[in-house]
Design an enzyme around this catalytic site. Sequence first.
Site, PDB file in Angstrom:
ATOM      1  N   ASN A  11     -28.875  48.017 -31.462  1.00 26.83           N
ATOM      2  CA  ASN A  11     -27.977  48.612 -30.460  1.00 26.83           C
ATOM      3  C   ASN A  11     -26.836  47.684 -30.049  1.00 26.83           C
ATOM      4  O   ASN A  11     -27.010  46.607 -29.604  1.00 26.83           O
ATOM      5  CB  ASN A  11     -28.574  49.082 -29.068  1.00 26.83           C
ATOM      6  CG  ASN A  11     -27.617  49.754 -28.035  1.00 26.83           C
ATOM      7  OD1 ASN A  11     -26.320  49.709 -28.367  1.00 26.83           O
ATOM      8  ND2 ASN A  11     -28.274  49.900 -26.910  1.00 26.83           N
ATOM      9  N   LYS A  13     -24.396  47.906 -28.324  1.00 28.23           N
ATOM     10  CA  LYS A  13     -23.619  48.114 -27.005  1.00 28.23           C
ATOM     11  C   LYS A  13     -21.931  47.870 -27.321  1.00 28.23           C
ATOM     12  O   LYS A  13     -21.420  48.295 -28.180  1.00 28.23           O
ATOM     13  CB  LYS A  13     -24.188  46.973 -26.026  1.00 28.23           C
ATOM     14  CG  LYS A  13     -25.638  47.137 -26.206  1.00 28.23           C
ATOM     15  CD  LYS A  13     -26.265  46.420 -25.032  1.00 28.23           C
ATOM     16  CE  LYS A  13     -27.901  46.550 -25.128  1.00 28.23           C
ATOM     17  NZ  LYS A  13     -28.573  45.921 -24.060  1.00 28.23           N
ATOM     18  N   HIS A  98     -30.119  55.326 -22.364  1.00 33.04           N
ATOM     19  CA  HIS A  98     -30.477  53.852 -22.005  1.00 33.04           C
ATOM     20  C   HIS A  98     -30.393  53.408 -20.617  1.00 33.04           C
ATOM     21  O   HIS A  98     -29.304  54.253 -20.007  1.00 33.04           O
ATOM     22  CB  HIS A  98     -29.360  53.270 -23.146  1.00 33.04           C
ATOM     23  CG  HIS A  98     -29.490  51.758 -23.115  1.00 33.04           C
ATOM     24  ND1 HIS A  98     -29.150  50.784 -22.216  1.00 33.04           N
ATOM     25  CD2 HIS A  98     -30.043  50.988 -24.171  1.00 33.04           C
ATOM     26  CE1 HIS A  98     -29.537  49.638 -22.621  1.00 33.04           C
ATOM     27  NE2 HIS A  98     -30.195  49.830 -23.697  1.00 33.04           N
ATOM     28  N   GLU A 100     -28.645  51.174 -19.418  1.00 36.48           N
ATOM     29  CA  GLU A 100     -27.210  51.055 -18.983  1.00 36.48           C
ATOM     30  C   GLU A 100     -26.600  52.121 -18.814  1.00 36.48           C
ATOM     31  O   GLU A 100     -25.672  52.398 -17.687  1.00 36.48           O
ATOM     32  CB  GLU A 100     -26.609  50.161 -20.076  1.00 36.48           C
ATOM     33  CG  GLU A 100     -27.131  48.404 -20.195  1.00 36.48           C
ATOM     34  CD  GLU A 100     -27.097  47.899 -21.457  1.00 36.48           C
ATOM     35  OE1 GLU A 100     -26.376  48.494 -22.233  1.00 36.48           O
ATOM     36  OE2 GLU A 100     -28.034  47.041 -21.365  1.00 36.48           O
ATOM     37  N   GLU A 170     -38.098  50.535 -22.854  1.00 39.87           N
ATOM     38  CA  GLU A 170     -36.928  49.345 -22.853  1.00 39.87           C
ATOM     39  C   GLU A 170     -37.450  49.157 -21.327  1.00 39.87           C
ATOM     40  O   GLU A 170     -36.685  49.532 -20.413  1.00 39.87           O
ATOM     41  CB  GLU A 170     -35.678  49.784 -23.003  1.00 39.87           C
ATOM     42  CG  GLU A 170     -35.470  49.985 -24.509  1.00 39.87           C
ATOM     43  CD  GLU A 170     -34.041  49.350 -25.045  1.00 39.87           C
ATOM     44  OE1 GLU A 170     -33.934  48.740 -25.865  1.00 39.87           O
ATOM     45  OE2 GLU A 170     -33.171  49.979 -24.129  1.00 39.87           O
ATOM     46  N   GLY A 176     -31.694  41.996 -22.056  1.00 40.55           N
ATOM     47  CA  GLY A 176     -30.553  40.909 -22.077  1.00 40.55           C
ATOM     48  C   GLY A 176     -31.089  39.861 -21.135  1.00 40.55           C
ATOM     49  O   GLY A 176     -30.207  38.998 -20.867  1.00 40.55           O
ATOM     50  N   SER A 216     -35.069  41.884 -25.064  1.00 36.67           N
ATOM     51  CA  SER A 216     -34.978  40.691 -25.775  1.00 36.67           C
ATOM     52  C   SER A 216     -36.039  40.538 -26.741  1.00 36.67           C
ATOM     53  O   SER A 216     -36.923  39.426 -26.981  1.00 36.67           O
ATOM     54  CB  SER A 216     -35.653  39.737 -24.416  1.00 36.67           C
ATOM     55  OG  SER A 216     -34.617  39.777 -23.563  1.00 36.67           O
TER      56      SER A 216
HETATM   57  P1  13P Z   1     -31.567  42.944 -25.615  1.00 37.42           P
HETATM   58  O1  13P Z   1     -32.295  42.805 -27.011  1.00 37.42           O
HETATM   59  O2  13P Z   1     -30.110  42.166 -25.758  1.00 37.42           O
HETATM   60  O3  13P Z   1     -32.553  42.393 -24.627  1.00 37.42           O
HETATM   61  O4  13P Z   1     -31.034  44.551 -25.519  1.00 37.42           O
HETATM   62  C1  13P Z   1     -32.099  45.374 -25.532  1.00 37.42           C
HETATM   63  C2  13P Z   1     -31.521  46.789 -25.428  1.00 37.42           C
HETATM   64  O5  13P Z   1     -31.021  47.094 -24.597  1.00 37.42           O
HETATM   65  C3  13P Z   1     -31.529  47.579 -26.639  1.00 37.42           C
HETATM   66  O6  13P Z   1     -31.104  48.858 -26.698  1.00 37.42           O
END
Ligand code: 13P
Length: 256
Positions: A11, A13, A98, A100, A170, A176, A216
């Site tokens: 992903n 983003k 997601h 976010e 997640e 992150g 992560s």
């Molecule tokens: P990170 O791997 O940067 O923690 O992000 C995970 C994520 O949100 C994947 O959709």
Amino acid sequence: MPARKKIIAANWKMNMTVADTETFLATFRRAVEGVSGVEIVIAPPFTSLPRLSELLGSSQQIRLGAQNFYHEKPGAFTGEVSALMLRELFVRYVIIGHSERRQIFGETDALINKKVLAACATELLPILCVGETLAEREAGKEKDVLRTQLEGALRSVPEEDVLDAVIAYEPVWAIGTGVNATPEQAQDAHAHVRLVLAELYTEAVAKKIRIQYGGSVKPENAASLMSQPDIDGALVGGASLEARSFAQIVRAALRP
Ligand code: 13P
């Protein structure tokens, strides 16, 4: 019953230009040459989808994913992209729900449910994200949160469609932050997700659905997370932006 094939998804983003995408793919393809038995998905920003689609062609090894779409039929929805537009580019998977999108863009379980239904109706396979916040975990509510999110997102989704969906657990506190869930914490949550799926459908269906872990994931922790019995892959953010590190995570899925 055949084992669930591991699925590793990137992903990206809001990262990566078209030029970055081209550079990434050239290196990544070399790094995963000959790798089979694991499904690889790349979900770039919309702007990179046409080029990536062209470069991947009919690749069976690497599949195209989108990070979002809007569930309505084409029409007056400024700024949005429809499922059909994604299908035209041979997009196979779409990330839905997601954290976010839930937190920054206010997506609710009801909207997420509409998106899951619309994706299935257009033969886009949902990667449905669920996960608790730190406050919810500290309050001991993580299992309730997962249940509510799954029930909400999968309302009226028939068995034949849910079988093709992927669930991504997640935990929001791990996204992150560099702090991943431990393999035990993740396994516990995944087993719970599978239990809820068994309640919503049947145990046989729940056993076939792939559940990815996200938050992560790095080359250093990928193998131990994926060695857990209910962890069927990874949804990777930061570590998927670098071709070699993403390839290492893909290879970690091959370890017994
Ligand atoms: P990170 O791997 O940067 O923690 O992000 C995970 C994520 O949100 C994947 O959709």
